[in-house]
Design an enzyme around this catalytic site. Structure first.
Site, PDB file in Angstrom:
ATOM      1  N   CYS A 271       0.837  -1.206   0.000  1.00 43.10           N
ATOM      2  CA  CYS A 271       0.000   0.000   0.000  1.00 43.10           C
ATOM      3  C   CYS A 271       0.871   1.255   0.000  1.00 43.10           C
ATOM      4  O   CYS A 271       1.742   1.419   0.854  1.00 43.10           O
ATOM      5  CB  CYS A 271      -0.909  -0.009   1.227  1.00 43.10           C
ATOM      6  SG  CYS A 271      -1.899   1.482   1.406  1.00 43.10           S
TER       7      CYS A 271
ATOM      8  N   CYS B 163      24.253 -12.508  20.498  1.00 45.49           N
ATOM      9  CA  CYS B 163      25.420 -13.372  20.689  1.00 45.49           C
ATOM     10  C   CYS B 163      26.213 -13.363  19.384  1.00 45.49           C
ATOM     11  O   CYS B 163      25.803 -13.973  18.390  1.00 45.49           O
ATOM     12  CB  CYS B 163      24.956 -14.779  21.044  1.00 45.49           C
ATOM     13  SG  CYS B 163      26.301 -15.908  21.422  1.00 45.49           S
TER      14      CYS B 163
END
Length: 320
Positions: free
Chosen positions: A11, A293
Site C-alpha cells: 500500500c 550473541c
C-alpha cells in the site's frame, strides 16, 4: 541535482509516509507504475488486478543529503522480499513489490542491481521486481499524503519503523562490500571468512572480544559498517561477545535459522550480509532481556579515541 527512484512496497500510503521521514527526500508522490497498455491508470482500474500496475511511490531525493543505498536499505527493511502479489494484509498484483529506476541513470541502476544481488543472497525466493521505469501515473489527490491527512489510517508499516527512518544515524551508502568473493577472501583471515561467509561459529571463550570491555564500537569486519558499541556490551557466561542491542536496529537483518535441529534467529549485517551470530530473548544476564550473541571474528573493534580518525566521529554522541 535532484534524482528519482520508484519504489513499490505494498500500500502506497505507508511507503510514502516512510520515505517522507528520511532526511534528504525532497518530495514523494503516490502513483501507479509499470503497467502496460493503458493511456492512464486510476485506482479503480489498478484494483482490478488486471493492469500490471503496482502501487508505487515516486521518491525525489537529494544525493548530497541521502544516498540511494540508504533509501533502498530502508525499503528492504520494511518489506517481505519473498512475498508475491502481497505485502502485509494487502493482497493483489497491485501490491507486488518492485524497484524501478531511470534506465538513463547508470549510477542508480548499478546501485539497485548491486543491492538487490545482496538481497537475493539473503532470500532464496526473492520476488521483488527490478526493472527500468516504463510509465508512472500520479494517484488521485485523496491518496497523496494520506496518512498525514488521516493519522489513524491503515498502514502496514509499524510506527517503530517510521521512527527509525526519521532517526537514521548510519548511512549504509558509506560502507561497501567488495564486489567479488575472492576480494573478500583476500581481506579476511581463514576464521573470519569461515564465520562471515560460511555461517561458521568460533569456539566460546577462545575469541578476541568475549571478555573485552574497552570503550569504543564494533564494526563489520568486511565492510566497516558500525554495528555495536561497548555501551551496550555486557558480561555474559556464554563465551561470546554479548550485546543488549545494536547501535541501530536498521543495521541488522534477522532470519529464521533451523540448522542443527534448532530454531534460532540469525543476525546478519545489512550492507555486507555477513553472518554475525544469533539473537536471543528472555535472557537473565542481559539488562533488557535481549542478547545479541556475536562472533568476534565477524567484528573489528575501533577504540573511542580512534573513532574520529577512522571516520566514526559522528557516532561519539551515543556514549553521552
Amino acid at each position: 541535482m535532484i534524482k528519482t527512484i520508484y519504489l513499490a512496497g505494498g500500500c502506497f500510503w505507508g511507503l510514502q509516509k516512510l520515505m517522507k521521514e528520511i532526511k534528504g527526500v525532497v518530495h514523494t508522490t503516490a502513483g501507479y507504475a509499470n503497467g502496460s497498455g493503458e493511456e492512464n491508470a486510476d485506482y479503480q482500474k489498478v484494483c482490478s488486478g488486471r493492469t500490471g500496475f503496482r502501487e508505487t511511490v515516486r521518491v525525489d531525493y537529494d544525493p548530497a543529503e541521502v544516498d540511494l543505498a540508504a533509501l533502498l536499505h530502508m525499503f528492504f527493511y520494511v518489506i517481505d522480499p519473498e512475498a508475491v502479489n502481497q505485502q502485509g494484509n494487502d493482497v493483489g498484483s497491485q501490491y507486488q513489490s518492485g524497484i524501478y529506476y531511470d534506465a538513463a541513470d547508470k549510477e542508480a541502476e548499478e546501485t539497485v542491481l548491486q543491492l538487490s544481488a545482496i538481497e537475493r543472497e539473503r532470500y532464496p525466493h526473492f520476488a521483488v521486481e527490478i526493472k527500468p521505469i516504463e510509465n508512472f501515473f500520479d494517484a488521485e489527490d485523496y491518496h497523496q499524503d494520506y496518512l498525514d491527512k488521516n493519522p489513524g489510517g491503515y498502514c502496514h508499516i509499524s510506527p517503530k519503523k517510521m521512527e527509525e527512518a526519521r532517526a537514521m544515524l548510519v548511512n549504509p551508502g558509506d560502507y561497501r562490500r567488495p564486489g567479488k568473493p575472492e576480494e573478500i577472501k583476500e581481506k579476511l583471515s581463514k576464521e573470519q571468512y569461515h564465520v562471515t561467509q560460511e555461517n561458521g561459529t568460533e569456539p566460546p571463550f577462545k575469541n578476541a572480544y568475549w571478555d573485552h570491555f574497552e570503550k569504543g564500537i564494533y564494526v563489520d569486519v568486511v565492510t566497516g559498517e558500525p554495528l555495536f558499541s561497548s555501551y551496550d556490551k555486557f558480561n555474559s557466561s556464554c563465551g561470546w561477545p554479548a550485546f543488549s542491542q545494536p547501535i541501530e536496529e536498521l543495521s541488522m537483518v534477522q532470519k529464521r535459522d533451523r540448522s542443527f535441529g534448532m530454531v534460532r534467529t540469525e543476525v546478519r549485517s545489512r550492507v555486507g550480509n555477513s553472518h554475525l551470530g544469533h539473537v536471543f530473548r528472555g535472557e537473565m544476564e542481559s539488562p533488557n532481556g535481549v542478547r545479541y550473541c556475536i562472533n568476534s571474528a565477524a567484528l573489528r573493534f575501533v577504540p573511542f579515541d580512534k573513532m574520529e580518525e577512522e571516520g566514526y566521529g559522528y557516532l561519539k554522541g551515543i556514549f553521552k
